[in-house]
Design an enzyme around this catalytic site. Structure first.
Site, PDB file in Angstrom:
ATOM      1  N   SER A   1      46.035  66.817  93.048  1.00 31.18           N
ATOM      2  CA  SER A   1      45.671  67.616  91.780  1.00 31.18           C
ATOM      3  C   SER A   1      46.834  67.598  90.785  1.00 31.18           C
ATOM      4  O   SER A   1      47.152  66.493  90.374  1.00 31.18           O
ATOM      5  CB  SER A   1      45.386  69.073  92.367  1.00 31.18           C
ATOM      6  OG  SER A   1      45.175  69.898  91.266  1.00 31.18           O
TER       7      SER A   1
ATOM      8  N   ASP B   1      43.188  65.832  88.812  1.00 35.11           N
ATOM      9  CA  ASP B   1      41.966  65.440  89.426  1.00 35.11           C
ATOM     10  C   ASP B   1      40.732  65.960  88.536  1.00 35.11           C
ATOM     11  O   ASP B   1      39.563  66.042  89.035  1.00 35.11           O
ATOM     12  CB  ASP B   1      41.934  65.710  90.944  1.00 35.11           C
ATOM     13  CG  ASP B   1      41.961  67.217  91.219  1.00 35.11           C
ATOM     14  OD1 ASP B   1      42.427  68.026  90.250  1.00 35.11           O
ATOM     15  OD2 ASP B   1      41.548  67.632  92.404  1.00 35.11           O
TER      16      ASP B   1
ATOM     17  N   ASP C   1      39.690  69.056  87.864  1.00 36.00           N
ATOM     18  CA  ASP C   1      39.018  70.277  88.086  1.00 36.00           C
ATOM     19  C   ASP C   1      39.396  71.591  87.353  1.00 36.00           C
ATOM     20  O   ASP C   1      38.873  72.437  87.831  1.00 36.00           O
ATOM     21  CB  ASP C   1      38.887  70.512  89.468  1.00 36.00           C
ATOM     22  CG  ASP C   1      40.117  70.574  90.310  1.00 36.00           C
ATOM     23  OD1 ASP C   1      41.235  70.393  89.576  1.00 36.00           O
ATOM     24  OD2 ASP C   1      40.134  70.882  91.481  1.00 36.00           O
TER      25      ASP C   1
ATOM     26  N   ALA D   1      42.742  82.042  86.296  1.00 34.68           N
ATOM     27  CA  ALA D   1      43.513  81.911  85.038  1.00 34.68           C
ATOM     28  C   ALA D   1      43.896  80.485  84.688  1.00 34.68           C
ATOM     29  O   ALA D   1      43.946  79.792  83.707  1.00 34.68           O
ATOM     30  CB  ALA D   1      44.425  82.915  84.999  1.00 34.68           C
TER      31      ALA D   1
ATOM     32  N   ARG E   1      53.155  86.485  95.847  1.00 33.95           N
ATOM     33  CA  ARG E   1      52.279  85.924  97.063  1.00 33.95           C
ATOM     34  C   ARG E   1      52.940  84.516  97.619  1.00 33.95           C
ATOM     35  O   ARG E   1      53.371  83.862  96.699  1.00 33.95           O
ATOM     36  CB  ARG E   1      50.960  85.877  96.484  1.00 33.95           C
ATOM     37  CG  ARG E   1      50.757  84.953  95.377  1.00 33.95           C
ATOM     38  CD  ARG E   1      49.174  84.832  95.005  1.00 33.95           C
ATOM     39  NE  ARG E   1      48.603  83.819  95.904  1.00 33.95           N
ATOM     40  CZ  ARG E   1      48.832  82.420  95.579  1.00 33.95           C
ATOM     41  NH1 ARG E   1      49.403  81.946  94.630  1.00 33.95           N
ATOM     42  NH2 ARG E   1      48.359  81.619  96.464  1.00 33.95           N
ATOM     43  N   PRO E   2      52.831  84.396  98.779  1.00 35.51           N
ATOM     44  CA  PRO E   2      53.150  83.105  99.264  1.00 35.51           C
ATOM     45  C   PRO E   2      52.467  82.031  98.770  1.00 35.51           C
ATOM     46  O   PRO E   2      51.099  82.382  98.839  1.00 35.51           O
ATOM     47  CB  PRO E   2      53.171  83.313 100.704  1.00 35.51           C
ATOM     48  CG  PRO E   2      52.084  84.506 101.101  1.00 35.51           C
ATOM     49  CD  PRO E   2      51.969  85.193  99.805  1.00 35.51           C
TER      50      PRO E   2
ATOM     51  N   GLY F   1      49.962  78.816  98.795  1.00 33.84           N
ATOM     52  CA  GLY F   1      49.246  78.005  99.583  1.00 33.84           C
ATOM     53  C   GLY F   1      49.444  76.572  99.413  1.00 33.84           C
ATOM     54  O   GLY F   1      48.942  75.972 100.420  1.00 33.84           O
ATOM     55  N   THR F   2      50.146  75.987  98.536  1.00 31.59           N
ATOM     56  CA  THR F   2      50.331  74.675  98.344  1.00 31.59           C
ATOM     57  C   THR F   2      51.767  74.192  98.253  1.00 31.59           C
ATOM     58  O   THR F   2      51.987  72.880  98.219  1.00 31.59           O
ATOM     59  CB  THR F   2      49.691  74.223  97.109  1.00 31.59           C
ATOM     60  OG1 THR F   2      50.216  74.811  96.051  1.00 31.59           O
ATOM     61  CG2 THR F   2      48.367  74.623  96.949  1.00 31.59           C
TER      62      THR F   2
HETATM   63  C1  16G Z   1      44.750  75.113  94.957  1.00 22.53           C
HETATM   64  C2  16G Z   1      43.487  75.866  94.908  1.00 22.53           C
HETATM   65  C3  16G Z   1      43.465  76.460  93.456  1.00 22.53           C
HETATM   66  C4  16G Z   1      44.643  77.601  93.644  1.00 22.53           C
HETATM   67  C5  16G Z   1      45.951  76.952  93.649  1.00 22.53           C
HETATM   68  C6  16G Z   1      46.797  77.949  94.096  1.00 22.53           C
HETATM   69  C7  16G Z   1      41.361  74.774  95.584  1.00 22.53           C
HETATM   70  C8  16G Z   1      40.509  74.010  95.435  1.00 22.53           C
HETATM   71  N1  16G Z   1      42.491  74.882  94.885  1.00 22.53           N
HETATM   72  O1  16G Z   1      45.297  74.130  94.368  1.00 22.53           O
HETATM   73  O2  16G Z   1      42.164  77.153  93.294  1.00 22.53           O
HETATM   74  O3  16G Z   1      44.630  78.185  92.255  1.00 22.53           O
HETATM   75  O4  16G Z   1      45.844  76.354  95.047  1.00 22.53           O
HETATM   76  O5  16G Z   1      48.146  77.386  94.555  1.00 22.53           O
HETATM   77  O6  16G Z   1      41.116  76.021  96.229  1.00 22.53           O
HETATM   78  P1  16G Z   1      49.230  78.330  95.094  1.00 22.53           P
HETATM   79  O7  16G Z   1      48.805  78.922  96.322  1.00 22.53           O
HETATM   80  O8  16G Z   1      50.242  77.286  95.342  1.00 22.53           O
HETATM   81  O9  16G Z   1      49.831  79.094  94.117  1.00 22.53           O
HETATM   82 ZN    ZN Z   2      43.133  69.809  90.210  1.00 23.71          ZN
END
Ligand code: 16G
Ligand code: ZN
Length: 528
Positions: free
Chosen positions: A64, A280, A282, A374, A496-497, A499-500
């Site tokens: 992404s 990507d 989206d 957002a 928040r922690p 997720g990526t």
């Molecule tokens: C991912 C999520 C997106 C979310 C982002 C938050 C999907 C397909 N994509 O890219 O929706 O906004 O994570 O990232 O679910 P973060 O947890 O690092 O803040």
């Molecule tokens: Zn994306």
């Protein structure tokens, strides 16, 4: 059964002593160098899931908006949803199994899920434009072939295109033809039918500038334009074809949203309607630089959600079609947008944790669920009954609104957030209203806000509740945040922690940019 899979796994796609990795909000995502064995194994897992579901499964290779050196992979479930949660942990276990344990782990998955290995499978594989993607896609194909799965190699596609292809395949063409050509023709036909012959209306002009993040969005937009003809006039920048063009570098939807500034190539524009998509395609963000002052203004996912919901509500009223409509947001939604939705639009709004799966799921509680993060990721989902009602009214009455609504349903890629389809939806609505981008921005005034990353030893010590708006652990942190928030007019903040990424995210808003920045800074200090 597993002899070939184990052999190829060991000889060509070994994990060796690479570190473990977790299937997170957006699948696996990290430095591309660490992903070969993960890709191989996800190919195998997709075959197993396809056999279990007796449906096509998607595998999308992308990271992404991350930097070019990263990559990632996520599985797409039969109806276009994100992979079911229980399988996320199976994916993690399989990805992290030692090379010697592969057979045992695969056997366990088959047994625990009751998979009949004799059934056929089909896996759609797509990838973004990253340099690492072709080799990693080959690893996925190797995985699929090692267990004699059937593969449909879609090559370079946007994430939403892959979701669309999977859904078309699994609905036997009911949603559309399972090809990129089918995707372009369905959407462009509906777009043209909605807008009629005159591309200009009132203050709306069909001209816009498109920032393709040097990625797949630019490529696919170019293909799309051949179907859209002169119904839209677009100039594409950051298309990845110029020397020095780097994916997501100083451009793209995430850059624009987080930095709150124009991307490279569009800094000098004034009064032009501009749009940025991510790596990507989206996510989509609109923005412009004011004609006179040159000041930057952004219209993000919250703006798109309110624009769309208000328009759909009006159209439904006028067409006398009674359906319940709701909006789904996350904690990142600007407070002004939430007030506008509840107080002006009188539309119910739900708040869920970050991540498409949560939004998509919640949106299905409504006849028509409008969901947007957002950051510009979102779409609109219509229940089967809602679609049937709209189409019946369009066919049986003279209501132009019902006919327009029916076209609009087909402009929308309901399978997942889709930057280009969302953009065309916005273009339809602005055209119908005869609005300039400035008119669109008049609806409400965003509260100044700030996003920050904080690096900590272990982000997982922070846990949250109430759709990530309240901290549960470490104890006492929420009280400290509350005390800080009180000091700032219209203050709001949460942590928040991620997720990526290996960071904790801080969000704040307040009456002025200085105050929002200060609040984020002070909350950030408490997180360290
Ligand atoms: C991912 C999520 C997106 C979310 C982002 C938050 C999907 C397909 N994509 O890219 O929706 O906004 O994570 O990232 O679910 P973060 O947890 O690092 O803040
Ligand atoms: Zn994306």
């Amino acid at each position: 059964m597993w002899a070939e899979a184990v052999k190829v796994g060991k000889e060509q796609h070994a994990k060796g002593d690479l570190k473990d990795i977790q299937y997170g909000t957006a699948g696996f995502r990290t430095d591309a160098k660490l992903l070969d064995h993960v890709m191989y194994r996800m190919g195998i897992l997709a075959v197993l899931r396809s056999k279990l579901k007796q449906a096509a499964i998607g595998v999308m290779l992308t990271a992404s908006h991350n930097q070019e050196k990263d990559n990632g992979v996520k599985l797409v479930d039969p109806k276009g949803e994100m992979l079911e949660q229980t399988w996320e942990s199976l994916a993690t276990t399989l990805a992290n199994a030692k090379d010697d344990e592969l057979e045992t782990v695969l056997e366990d998955i088959v047994k625990s899920q009751g998979i009949d290995l004799s059934l056929p499978s089909s896996v759609f594989v797509g990838r973004d434009t990253r340099q690492s993607s072709p080799a990693l896609a080959q690893a996925v194909l190797d995985g699929i072939q090692s267990v004699e799965g059937c593969v449909i190699d879609c090559g370079i596609v946007s994430t939403p295109q892959l979701h669309y292809l999977v859904v078309c395949q699994n609905t036997k063409g009911e949603y559309g033809e399972a090809s990129t050509k089918g995707y372009y023709s369905k959407i462009s036909k509906a777009f043209k039918a909605f807008r009629g012959n005159n591309p200009v209306n009132g203050k709306y002009s069909p001209k816009l500038m498109f920032d393709g993040a040097n990625g797949v969005g630019a490529q696919k937009m170019k293909e799309f334009l051949t179907f859209l003809g002169d119904s839209i006039q677009m100039e594409i920048v950051n298309d990845g074809t110029q020397p020095g063009d780097v994916l997501n570098a100083d451009c793209g939807a995430d850059f624009v949203k987080v930095q709150q500034t124009s991307p490279k190539g569009l800094k000098e524009t004034r009064g032009e309607r501009c749009v940025s998509v991510d790596g990507d395609a989206d996510r989509v963000i609109y923005f412009y630089n004011d004609k006179e002052s040159g000041q930057f203004a952004m219209l993000d996912g919250d703006r798109i959600a309110t624009l769309v919901a208000e328009f759909l509500k009006d159209m439904l009223d006028q067409a006398k079609v009674s359906l319940n409509l709701g909006i789904v947001q996350t904690a990142y939604a600007n407070g002004s947008s939430t007030n506008y939705i509840t107080q002006k639009l009188n539309v119910p709004v739900a708040c869920v944790p970050t991540g498409v799966k949560h939004l998509h799921h919640k949106a299905q509680d409504f006849d028509i669920g409008v969901y947007f993060e957002a950051n510009g990721h979102g779409t609109i989902v219509f229940s089967d009954a809602a679609q049937a009602k709209i189409r019946e009214t369009a066919a049986s009455s003279n209501s132009i609104q019902a006919q327009k609504l029916a076209h609009l349903v087909d402009v929308i890629n309901q399978t997942v957030g889709d930057a280009i389809s969302d953009m065309l939806l916005v273009e339809c609505i602005l055209h119908a209203k005869g609005w300039s981008i400035e008119d669109w921005r008049q609806a409400y005034q965003d509260l100044p806000n700030r996003q920050m990353k904080v690096r900590v030893a272990d982000r997982n010590v922070i846990s949250t509740t109430d759709a990530e708006r309240k901290v549960v652990t470490p104890k006492g942190l929420q009280d400290e945040i509350d005390a800080l928030v009180k000091k700032f007019p219209q203050g709001r903040s949460f942590v928040r922690p991620s997720g990526t990424e290996d960071v904790v995210r801080v969000y704040s808003e307040s009456d002025t940019q200085d105050n929002a920045d200060q609040l984020a800074y002070e909350v950030g200090l408490k997180v360290h």
